[in-house]
Design a protein around this motif. Structure first.
Motif, PDB file in Angstrom:
ATOM      1  N   ALA A 138       0.857  -1.188   0.000  1.00 41.39           N
ATOM      2  CA  ALA A 138       0.000   0.000   0.000  1.00 41.39           C
ATOM      3  C   ALA A 138       0.896   1.242   0.000  1.00 41.39           C
ATOM      4  CB  ALA A 138      -0.895   0.005   1.233  1.00 41.39           C
ATOM      5  N   SER A 139       0.503   2.249  -0.758  1.00 41.71           N
ATOM      6  CA  SER A 139       1.319   3.474  -0.816  1.00 41.71           C
ATOM      7  C   SER A 139       1.162   4.245   0.493  1.00 41.71           C
ATOM      8  CB  SER A 139       0.915   4.331  -1.999  1.00 41.71           C
ATOM      9  OG  SER A 139      -0.442   4.669  -1.909  1.00 41.71           O
ATOM     10  N   LEU A 140       2.283   4.602   1.095  1.00 45.33           N
ATOM     11  CA  LEU A 140       2.301   5.319   2.366  1.00 45.33           C
ATOM     12  C   LEU A 140       2.572   6.788   2.144  1.00 45.33           C
ATOM     13  CD1 LEU A 140       4.275   2.841   4.644  1.00 45.33           C
ATOM     14  CD2 LEU A 140       1.820   3.242   4.594  1.00 45.33           C
ATOM     15  N   ALA A 141       2.068   7.599   3.063  1.00 48.17           N
ATOM     16  CA  ALA A 141       2.282   9.036   2.999  1.00 48.17           C
ATOM     17  C   ALA A 141       2.431   9.580   4.400  1.00 48.17           C
ATOM     18  CB  ALA A 141       1.115   9.719   2.293  1.00 48.17           C
ATOM     19  N   VAL A 142       3.166  10.677   4.509  1.00 53.10           N
ATOM     20  CA  VAL A 142       3.301  11.390   5.775  1.00 53.10           C
ATOM     21  C   VAL A 142       2.356  12.574   5.720  1.00 53.10           C
ATOM     22  CG1 VAL A 142       4.841  12.762   7.212  1.00 53.10           C
ATOM     23  CG2 VAL A 142       5.665  10.669   6.151  1.00 53.10           C
ATOM     24  N   LEU A 143       1.478  12.646   6.699  1.00 52.70           N
ATOM     25  CA  LEU A 143       0.557  13.775   6.842  1.00 52.70           C
ATOM     26  C   LEU A 143       1.077  14.617   7.990  1.00 52.70           C
ATOM     27  CD1 LEU A 143      -2.155  15.149   6.127  1.00 52.70           C
ATOM     28  CD2 LEU A 143      -3.240  13.614   7.742  1.00 52.70           C
ATOM     29  N   GLU A 144       1.373  15.896   7.710  1.00 55.84           N
ATOM     30  CA  GLU A 144       1.960  16.746   8.744  1.00 55.84           C
ATOM     31  C   GLU A 144       1.321  18.124   8.734  1.00 55.84           C
ATOM     32  OE1 GLU A 144       6.110  17.506   8.088  1.00 55.84           O
ATOM     33  OE2 GLU A 144       5.831  17.422   5.926  1.00 55.84           O
ATOM     34  N   LEU A 145       1.358  18.755   9.898  1.00 64.54           N
ATOM     35  CA  LEU A 145       0.900  20.131  10.025  1.00 64.54           C
ATOM     36  C   LEU A 145       2.017  21.064   9.639  1.00 64.54           C
ATOM     37  CD1 LEU A 145      -0.944  19.922  13.440  1.00 64.54           C
ATOM     38  CD2 LEU A 145      -1.985  20.049  11.184  1.00 64.54           C
ATOM     39  N   LEU A 146       1.677  22.160   8.980  1.00 56.24           N
ATOM     40  CA  LEU A 146       2.702  23.137   8.591  1.00 56.24           C
ATOM     41  C   LEU A 146       2.975  24.096   9.718  1.00 56.24           C
ATOM     42  CD1 LEU A 146       1.596  23.871   4.958  1.00 56.24           C
ATOM     43  CD2 LEU A 146       3.430  22.418   5.740  1.00 56.24           C
TER      44      LEU A 146
END
Length: 116
Positions: free
Chosen positions: A108-116
């Motif tokens: 599964a493609s992973l991603a990092v979700l982050e606050l700016l």
């Protein structure tokens, strides 16, 4: 065709999908950065952006709306102490999604979700 469809189903019933997104956004607000699948990150970003936009109003009604999403007063007070000043000059785009590769096992493609 997917014309005028509101959201991804994430292979779950509506109540489980909402609980999943709430927990992802809660973790995002606590840790400022999380790693999830790309589809979940895109859907969680929608909820996170709405919550941050509500938080910037900094009224009692806004506080109650955010409490309705999370159900915890501790995290709501943390959000209302830090986010209005943090995102004061920004008119949107409070999060960033960066692709980081594929999960070992099911690819599964992973991603990092982050606050700016």
């Amino acid at each position: 065709m997917r014309h005028r469809r509101g959201n991804k189903k994430l292979a779950r019933p509506a109540d489980q999908r909402l609980a999943l997104l709430r927990s992802i956004v809660r973790s995002l607000f606590i840790h400022d950065k999380i790693t999830v699948t790309l589809t979940r990150a895109k859907e969680a970003r929608r909820l996170a952006e709405k919550v941050i936009a509500i938080t910037k109003k900094n009224t009692l009604t806004a506080r109650r709306q955010v409490e309705a999403v999370f159900g915890e007063k501790a995290i709501v007070t943390k959000i209302f102490k830090t986010f209005p000043e943090r995102f004061e000059g920004r008119a949107g785009g409070y999060t960033r999604i960066s692709k980081v590769g594929f999960r070992k096992g099911d690819a599964a493609s992973l991603a990092v979700l982050e606050l700016l």
